[in-house]
Design a protein around this motif. Structure first.
Motif, PDB file in Angstrom:
ATOM      1  N   LEU A   1     -30.876 -31.087  41.903  1.00 29.75           N
ATOM      2  CA  LEU A   1     -30.530 -31.857  43.098  1.00 29.75           C
ATOM      3  C   LEU A   1     -31.306 -33.170  43.171  1.00 29.75           C
ATOM      4  N   THR A   2     -32.572 -33.144  42.800  1.00 29.67           N
ATOM      5  CA  THR A   2     -33.368 -34.375  42.804  1.00 29.67           C
ATOM      6  C   THR A   2     -32.817 -35.373  41.797  1.00 29.67           C
ATOM      7  N   THR A   3     -32.503 -34.888  40.601  1.00 31.42           N
ATOM      8  CA  THR A   3     -31.993 -35.764  39.540  1.00 31.42           C
ATOM      9  C   THR A   3     -30.649 -36.371  39.922  1.00 31.42           C
ATOM     10  N   VAL A   4     -29.745 -35.549  40.424  1.00 30.64           N
ATOM     11  CA  VAL A   4     -28.417 -36.038  40.811  1.00 30.64           C
ATOM     12  C   VAL A   4     -28.531 -37.042  41.961  1.00 30.64           C
ATOM     13  N   THR A   5     -29.386 -36.755  42.929  1.00 29.80           N
ATOM     14  CA  THR A   5     -29.579 -37.675  44.055  1.00 29.80           C
ATOM     15  C   THR A   5     -30.110 -39.019  43.568  1.00 29.80           C
TER      16      THR A   5
ATOM     17  N   TYR B   1     -34.007 -20.107  33.123  1.00 33.64           N
ATOM     18  CA  TYR B   1     -34.723 -21.042  34.006  1.00 33.64           C
ATOM     19  C   TYR B   1     -34.773 -20.457  35.415  1.00 33.64           C
ATOM     20  N   PRO B   2     -35.946 -20.432  36.054  1.00 33.02           N
ATOM     21  CA  PRO B   2     -36.012 -19.920  37.436  1.00 33.02           C
ATOM     22  C   PRO B   2     -35.104 -20.731  38.371  1.00 33.02           C
ATOM     23  N   MET B   3     -34.290 -20.028  39.140  1.00 33.07           N
ATOM     24  CA  MET B   3     -33.251 -20.678  39.938  1.00 33.07           C
ATOM     25  C   MET B   3     -33.793 -21.733  40.895  1.00 33.07           C
ATOM     26  N   ALA B   4     -34.836 -21.433  41.644  1.00 35.03           N
ATOM     27  CA  ALA B   4     -35.334 -22.391  42.640  1.00 35.03           C
ATOM     28  C   ALA B   4     -35.828 -23.668  41.979  1.00 35.03           C
ATOM     29  N   GLU B   5     -36.553 -23.533  40.884  1.00 35.03           N
ATOM     30  CA  GLU B   5     -37.062 -24.711  40.181  1.00 35.03           C
ATOM     31  C   GLU B   5     -35.913 -25.510  39.558  1.00 35.03           C
ATOM     32  N   ALA B   6     -34.955 -24.810  38.963  1.00 35.44           N
ATOM     33  CA  ALA B   6     -33.796 -25.485  38.360  1.00 35.44           C
ATOM     34  C   ALA B   6     -32.979 -26.217  39.424  1.00 35.44           C
TER      35      ALA B   6
ATOM     36  N   MET C   1     -21.634 -44.717  47.939  1.00 40.02           N
ATOM     37  CA  MET C   1     -22.622 -43.704  48.225  1.00 40.02           C
ATOM     38  C   MET C   1     -22.163 -42.360  47.668  1.00 40.02           C
ATOM     39  N   LEU C   2     -23.012 -41.708  46.908  1.00 36.73           N
ATOM     40  CA  LEU C   2     -22.674 -40.436  46.284  1.00 36.73           C
ATOM     41  C   LEU C   2     -22.759 -39.296  47.300  1.00 36.73           C
ATOM     42  N   LYS C   3     -21.694 -38.517  47.375  1.00 36.11           N
ATOM     43  CA  LYS C   3     -21.668 -37.316  48.211  1.00 36.11           C
ATOM     44  C   LYS C   3     -21.976 -36.125  47.300  1.00 36.11           C
ATOM     45  N   ILE C   4     -22.876 -35.240  47.760  1.00 38.03           N
ATOM     46  CA  ILE C   4     -23.232 -34.046  47.001  1.00 38.03           C
ATOM     47  C   ILE C   4     -22.849 -32.827  47.824  1.00 38.03           C
ATOM     48  N   GLU C   5     -22.109 -31.911  47.199  1.00 41.47           N
ATOM     49  CA  GLU C   5     -21.677 -30.672  47.846  1.00 41.47           C
ATOM     50  C   GLU C   5     -22.234 -29.483  47.081  1.00 41.47           C
ATOM     51  N   CYS C   6     -22.478 -28.400  47.790  1.00 49.92           N
ATOM     52  CA  CYS C   6     -22.878 -27.134  47.186  1.00 49.92           C
ATOM     53  C   CYS C   6     -21.945 -26.062  47.717  1.00 49.92           C
ATOM     54  N   ARG C   7     -21.317 -25.319  46.811  1.00 44.33           N
ATOM     55  CA  ARG C   7     -20.443 -24.248  47.275  1.00 44.33           C
ATOM     56  C   ARG C   7     -20.365 -23.115  46.272  1.00 44.33           C
ATOM     57  N   GLN C   8     -20.111 -21.943  46.793  1.00 47.29           N
ATOM     58  CA  GLN C   8     -19.870 -20.790  45.940  1.00 47.29           C
ATOM     59  C   GLN C   8     -18.441 -20.895  45.433  1.00 47.29           C
ATOM     60  N   GLY C   9     -18.237 -20.566  44.162  1.00 43.76           N
ATOM     61  CA  GLY C   9     -16.884 -20.624  43.647  1.00 43.76           C
ATOM     62  C   GLY C   9     -16.809 -20.451  42.154  1.00 43.76           C
TER      63      GLY C   9
ATOM     64  N   ALA D   1     -25.702 -20.496  46.051  1.00 43.00           N
ATOM     65  CA  ALA D   1     -25.110 -21.596  46.817  1.00 43.00           C
ATOM     66  C   ALA D   1     -25.963 -21.917  48.045  1.00 43.00           C
ATOM     67  N   GLU D   2     -26.445 -20.887  48.724  1.00 46.56           N
ATOM     68  CA  GLU D   2     -27.286 -21.100  49.909  1.00 46.56           C
ATOM     69  C   GLU D   2     -28.612 -21.764  49.535  1.00 46.56           C
ATOM     70  N   LEU D   3     -29.210 -21.347  48.425  1.00 43.38           N
ATOM     71  CA  LEU D   3     -30.454 -21.965  47.953  1.00 43.38           C
ATOM     72  C   LEU D   3     -30.242 -23.455  47.684  1.00 43.38           C
ATOM     73  N   HIS D   4     -29.185 -23.787  46.954  1.00 42.61           N
ATOM     74  CA  HIS D   4     -28.894 -25.191  46.665  1.00 42.61           C
ATOM     75  C   HIS D   4     -28.679 -25.982  47.954  1.00 42.61           C
ATOM     76  N   GLN D   5     -27.937 -25.408  48.896  1.00 42.40           N
ATOM     77  CA  GLN D   5     -27.668 -26.113  50.151  1.00 42.40           C
ATOM     78  C   GLN D   5     -28.952 -26.338  50.940  1.00 42.40           C
ATOM     79  N   ARG D   6     -29.812 -25.333  51.010  1.00 41.23           N
ATOM     80  CA  ARG D   6     -31.095 -25.479  51.713  1.00 41.23           C
ATOM     81  C   ARG D   6     -31.927 -26.599  51.100  1.00 41.23           C
ATOM     82  N   LEU D   7     -31.990 -26.643  49.765  1.00 40.75           N
ATOM     83  CA  LEU D   7     -32.762 -27.695  49.096  1.00 40.75           C
ATOM     84  C   LEU D   7     -32.130 -29.065  49.318  1.00 40.75           C
ATOM     85  N   LEU D   8     -30.801 -29.119  49.307  1.00 38.39           N
ATOM     86  CA  LEU D   8     -30.104 -30.385  49.531  1.00 38.39           C
ATOM     87  C   LEU D   8     -30.352 -30.912  50.943  1.00 38.39           C
ATOM     88  N   ASP D   9     -30.465 -30.005  51.903  1.00 35.69           N
ATOM     89  CA  ASP D   9     -30.622 -30.394  53.301  1.00 35.69           C
ATOM     90  C   ASP D   9     -32.018 -30.906  53.664  1.00 35.69           C
ATOM     91  N   LYS D  10     -32.990 -30.711  52.780  1.00 37.08           N
ATOM     92  CA  LYS D  10     -34.325 -31.213  53.093  1.00 37.08           C
ATOM     93  C   LYS D  10     -34.733 -32.293  52.095  1.00 37.08           C
TER      94      LYS D  10
END
Length: 173
Positions: free
Chosen positions: A133-137, A123-128, A1-9, A159-168
């Motif tokens: 995240l959809t593609t990787v999942t 590329y607009p950040m939210a759309e990108a 099972m693939l684990k996906i993480e989002c972090r600032q760094g 990082a917060e935007l990516h995490q929010r999208l990943l969580d839903k």
């Protein structure tokens, strides 16, 4: 099972990751942003290794050793220039899919992505982020080796935007 993480760094400082992804330009040359940072950290050998692989097309990915970086490989992806390279959503998804395919072909267990195409390519950040995240999942279900994909984002808001999208739950790209 693939684990996906989002972090600032800093993508140049991911010693626990097998390969980092470069948000490359078509000529695979040092530039600004992620490409400049990775080339500076890897040393001049990276540019020399990239030279015979260039040019690449939007959506394409190629792999080189990581040289002075703390990783085994760098996977160089050319994302689309928003509003120029069409269909931009498919080309962006292809960049993520092709990077994951190269990681799988090398038997790698971990991969770190920046937010491809969102800097100078506009590329607009939210759309990108949604496409990434959809593609990787979706691609993660087909991975035999890859167990971790980490999105390493430059600032806290991204990082917060990516995490929010990943969580839903996400629709298909």
């Amino acid at each position: 099972m693939l684990k996906i993480e989002c972090r600032q760094g800093d993508i140049t400082r991911q010693p626990d990751i097998d390969a980092v992804v470069n948000a490359a330009n078509a000529q695979l040359r040092p530039g600004g942003g992620v490409a400049g940072a990775l080339h500076r950290a890897a040393g001049p050998e990276l540019e020399a290794a990239c030279r015979p692989l260039a040019p690449i097309r939007p959506g394409q990915a190629v792999i080189t050793p990581a040289f002075a970086l703390p990783n085994r490989y760098v996977i160089h992806c050319l994302g689309p220039v928003y509003g120029v390279d069409e269909p931009s959503d498919e080309l962006l998804a292809d960049a993520y899919r092709n990077a994951m395919a190269l990681a799988e072909a090398q038997g790698l267990s971990s991969l770190a992505f920046p937010a491809l195409s969102t800097g100078a390519f506009g590329y607009p950040m939210a759309e990108a982020a949604r496409i990434a995240l959809t593609t990787v999942t979706e691609r993660g279900h087909q991975c035999a080796h890859l167990g971790l994909v980490r999105f390493v984002l430059f600032d806290a808001a991204t990082a917060e935007l990516h995490q929010r999208l990943l969580d839903k739950p996400m629709p298909s790209p």
